[in-house]
Motif scaffolding. Sequence first.
Motif, PDB file in Angstrom:
ATOM      1  N   ALA A   1       1.059  -1.388  -0.068  1.00  0.00           N
ATOM      2  CA  ALA A   1       0.185   0.458   0.044  1.00  0.00           C
ATOM      3  C   ALA A   1       1.179   1.091  -0.425  1.00  0.00           C
ATOM      4  N   PHE A   2       0.519   1.903  -0.704  1.00  0.00           N
ATOM      5  CA  PHE A   2       1.311   3.913  -0.773  1.00  0.00           C
ATOM      6  C   PHE A   2       0.706   4.711  -1.623  1.00  0.00           C
ATOM      7  N   PRO A   3       0.212   6.063  -0.703  1.00  0.00           N
ATOM      8  CA  PRO A   3       0.115   7.089  -0.592  1.00  0.00           C
ATOM      9  C   PRO A   3       0.154   7.595  -2.254  1.00  0.00           C
ATOM     10  N   LEU A   4      -0.823   7.885  -2.990  1.00  0.00           N
ATOM     11  CA  LEU A   4      -0.692   8.987  -3.748  1.00  0.00           C
ATOM     12  C   LEU A   4      -1.178  10.756  -4.008  1.00  0.00           C
ATOM     13  N   THR A   5      -1.986  11.377  -2.916  1.00  0.00           N
ATOM     14  CA  THR A   5      -2.239  12.198  -2.433  1.00  0.00           C
ATOM     15  C   THR A   5      -1.867  11.864  -0.706  1.00  0.00           C
ATOM     16  N   THR A   6      -2.573  13.219   0.342  1.00  0.00           N
ATOM     17  CA  THR A   6      -2.732  13.300   1.290  1.00  0.00           C
ATOM     18  C   THR A   6      -4.287  12.160   1.250  1.00  0.00           C
ATOM     19  N   THR A   7      -5.027  12.431   0.241  1.00  0.00           N
ATOM     20  CA  THR A   7      -6.385  11.816   1.302  1.00  0.00           C
ATOM     21  C   THR A   7      -7.108  10.520  -0.138  1.00  0.00           C
ATOM     22  N   THR A   8      -5.894   9.724  -0.537  1.00  0.00           N
ATOM     23  CA  THR A   8      -5.805   8.986  -1.869  1.00  0.00           C
ATOM     24  C   THR A   8      -5.073   7.834  -1.686  1.00  0.00           C
ATOM     25  N   TYR A   9      -4.963   6.327  -1.909  1.00  0.00           N
ATOM     26  CA  TYR A   9      -3.887   5.597  -1.965  1.00  0.00           C
ATOM     27  C   TYR A   9      -4.385   4.143  -2.982  1.00  0.00           C
ATOM     28  N   LEU A  10      -3.093   3.659  -3.051  1.00  0.00           N
ATOM     29  CA  LEU A  10      -3.494   2.906  -3.962  1.00  0.00           C
ATOM     30  C   LEU A  10      -2.890   1.339  -3.089  1.00  0.00           C
ATOM     31  N   LYS A  11      -2.988  -0.139  -3.222  1.00  0.00           N
ATOM     32  CA  LYS A  11      -3.665  -0.834  -2.313  1.00  0.00           C
ATOM     33  C   LYS A  11      -3.474  -2.388  -3.532  1.00  0.00           C
ATOM     34  N   THR A  12      -2.082  -2.952  -3.186  1.00  0.00           N
ATOM     35  CA  THR A  12      -2.621  -3.923  -4.604  1.00  0.00           C
ATOM     36  C   THR A  12      -2.037  -5.509  -3.747  1.00  0.00           C
ATOM     37  N   GLU A  13      -2.585  -6.450  -3.889  1.00  0.00           N
ATOM     38  CA  GLU A  13      -2.930  -7.765  -2.783  1.00  0.00           C
ATOM     39  C   GLU A  13      -2.036  -9.136  -3.459  1.00  0.00           C
TER      40      GLU A  13
END
Length: 224
Positions: A145-157
Amino acid sequence: MKIFLILGMVVLGIFQSSAQEKFTSFFEPEIEINYNVTPTYSHSFGIENRNVFYEDSHLGYGVKQIDVSHFSEFKLKENQAIGLGIQYRFENTFDGNEENELRFMQQFEWENVKLSYTIKSRLRSEQRLYASTTKYRLRYELGLAFPLTTTTYLKTETETLFELANIQKPELEQRISAIYGFTIYTETDLEIGAQYRLADYTQDLGQQLFIVIGIAIDLNRFHF
């Protein structure tokens, strides 16, 4: 908006490449409420609804099941925790050929937090109780998981599952997920994504695509 375009292209590609009969697609909304009781103990409650919209080369819509669950988590260290959970699945209500399920879960998870991303591992065992049998399942999940902006993020599993029961041969399953999340209120996150499953791939391969949307409410963020 780019993430939704990419997700749509992936879904379309999977549909086009999966013309065989053993391909099913589901729409799965869920809601989860989390609360920290103490600094080392937290619990969560969830409800999830699974709906079929593509099966045997036909589009349609039907409710498959509803799950309700509770999970308790105990921190061992800052980056390690154990958890215990219980879930009940209502499936016979929507399909008279299926049985309802009572599930018990035990897990251990640990994470490695870097400056810009988090790597998380989870090992979980499950006992799935039906009226006719009991199934035992072992699961291992690896996530990034890593943030894209201060209010958005992306998760891969990615997750590997192994299941045993006295009425079936051992089954292996692989799951791959991509989820886009963003904060819609201070205490509420919305997640949209897709999960692709290869079910029982060593014996009787079945492919499944899940379109998921989830709302996570963190009661600790509320300001009273």
